[in-house]
Design a protein around this motif. Structure first.
Motif, mmCIF file in Angstrom:
data_model
loop_
_atom_site.group_PDB
_atom_site.id
_atom_site.type_symbol
_atom_site.label_atom_id
_atom_site.label_comp_id
_atom_site.label_asym_id
_atom_site.label_seq_id
_atom_site.Cartn_x
_atom_site.Cartn_y
_atom_site.Cartn_z
ATOM 1 N N ASP A 182 32.547 9.249 -4.200
ATOM 2 C CA ASP A 182 31.744 8.063 -4.508
ATOM 3 C C ASP A 182 31.480 7.187 -3.292
ATOM 4 O O ASP A 182 30.452 6.518 -3.216
ATOM 5 N N HIS A 183 32.409 7.162 -2.348
ATOM 6 C CA HIS A 183 32.349 6.148 -1.306
ATOM 7 C C HIS A 183 31.732 6.639 0.005
ATOM 8 O O HIS A 183 31.601 5.860 0.936
ATOM 9 N N ALA A 184 31.368 7.915 0.079
ATOM 10 C CA ALA A 184 30.839 8.443 1.339
ATOM 11 C C ALA A 184 29.354 8.166 1.573
ATOM 12 O O ALA A 184 28.960 7.915 2.700
ATOM 13 N N PRO A 185 28.473 8.201 0.552
ATOM 14 C CA PRO A 185 27.042 8.083 0.835
ATOM 15 C C PRO A 185 26.660 6.771 1.512
ATOM 16 O O PRO A 185 27.337 5.751 1.367
ATOM 17 N N GLY A 186 25.551 6.815 2.237
ATOM 18 C CA GLY A 186 25.073 5.644 2.953
ATOM 19 C C GLY A 186 25.792 5.436 4.258
ATOM 20 O O GLY A 186 25.953 4.299 4.706
ATOM 21 N N THR A 187 26.236 6.515 4.902
ATOM 22 C CA THR A 187 27.027 6.395 6.120
ATOM 23 C C THR A 187 26.523 7.315 7.217
ATOM 24 O O THR A 187 26.001 8.396 6.968
ATOM 25 N N ASP A 188 26.731 6.864 8.443
ATOM 26 C CA ASP A 188 26.420 7.611 9.665
ATOM 27 C C ASP A 188 27.764 7.904 10.314
ATOM 28 O O ASP A 188 28.441 7.005 10.802
ATOM 29 N N LEU A 189 28.176 9.179 10.295
ATOM 30 C CA LEU A 189 29.541 9.549 10.668
ATOM 31 C C LEU A 189 29.561 10.377 11.943
ATOM 32 O O LEU A 189 29.055 11.505 11.970
ATOM 33 N N VAL A 190 30.124 9.824 13.008
ATOM 34 C CA VAL A 190 30.297 10.556 14.265
ATOM 35 C C VAL A 190 31.665 11.228 14.225
ATOM 36 O O VAL A 190 32.698 10.564 14.129
ATOM 37 N N LEU A 191 31.666 12.564 14.291
ATOM 38 C CA LEU A 191 32.896 13.346 14.153
ATOM 39 C C LEU A 191 33.302 13.936 15.505
ATOM 40 O O LEU A 191 32.465 14.531 16.203
#
Length: 282
Positions: A182-191
């Motif tokens: 539920d909490h992941a969408p709407g994110t820009d994730l640099v891994l």
């Protein structure tokens, strides 16, 4: 969160797509495994998909509510085929899209950066994974891995620049989180992985793990571009050589806590991945 819909995994036989599909099916999610040839993934429904054949898109999207997006390989303008597909996906009922981009390409930047920029306007639920360079570039079928096996050489224009190389297994774990939580969408994730390494460091680790001497040969960006152009389109070769130049200038010398924060465990280091995926010889 309980996911009841179907996830379309594009590039389901690729480096991250195969791992994402396997993790989703192992967790009991319904998966449609898409590739230019219907992708055989245990527990998943195979479907033929080609970015350049729109006739394959509707069948792939039938009944799908989320999608893992791998851009077409070697295309310097993937938005031209990806954006029409994504508009069609929204109409077909897709609610969540997770895009594989690159730490080297910001939102609105070249190539897949345009797709990144468009996602929030197309889907309420979205995430962009921007991993650093893959550790599997040295262990799989990438040009670096081939030159290591055939010549004992890594060719780059990165100089002594360092990179937070990341394991594809860690990318897949974050992708599954982004597709199902539920909490992941709407994110820009640099891994990234746990440390930044130069290509000289990578060559040293491979030498120690395999027992075969490997060295890093440093080229100019122009020579690197010409070397790459023998295998990929000229525009793509120029873009890749430009990324090497950026590494030499320090653009990728960083680490992040994204893998730890979203998966609950630290990212794997390169030595552990090399020991897992490269056979030691005497």
């Amino acid at each position: 969160m309980t996911v009841t819909g179907t996830t379309l995994v594009i590039g389901a036989t690729g480096t991250t797509g195969s791992r994402v599909a396997a993790r989703l099916t192992a967790a009991g999610h319904r998966v449609r495994a898409a590739g230019r040839r219907a992708a055989p993934v245990p527990g998943a429904e195979p479907v033929r998909f080609d970015w350049y054949e729109p006739a394959t898109h509707l069948d792939a999207l039938d009944g799908v509510d989320r999608v893992y997006l791998i851009p077409p390989l070697g295309d310097s303008d993937p938005a031209a085929v990806m954006l029409p597909f994504l508009r069609r996906a929204r109409i077909a009922g897709v609610r969540r899209a997770v895009l594989l981009s690159s730490s080297a390409i910001p939102e609105g930047g070249p190539a897949v950066g345009r797709v990144h920029q468009a996602l929030p306007g197309l889907f309420e639920q979205w995430a962009v994974l921007r991993p650093s360079w893959f550790m599997q570039n040295f262990t799989g079928t990438h040009a670096h891995a081939l030159s290591i096996r055939e010549e004992g050489v890594i060719w780059t224009a990165t100089g002594s620049g360092r990179v937070g190389f990341v394991d594809a297994e860690d990318i897949a774990a974050v992708a599954v989180h982004a597709l199902t939580d539920d909490h992941a969408p709407g994110t820009d994730l640099v891994l990234t992985g746990p440390e930044a390494l130069s290509h000289d460091d990578i060559a040293t680790v491979i030498t120690e793990v395999t027992g075969r001497p490997v060295i890093h040969r440093r080229l100019s960006p122009e020579r690197m571009r010409d070397r790459l152009a023998a295998h990929v389109p000229p525009e793509f070769a120029a873009m890749l050589a430009g990324m090497d130049r950026a590494i030499a200038e320090g653009a990728e010398d960083r680490t992040t806590d994204v893998v730890q924060r979203l998966t609950g465990r630290p990212p794997r280091g390169f030595r552990a991945v090399a020991e897992r995926e490269m056979t030691r010889s005497g």
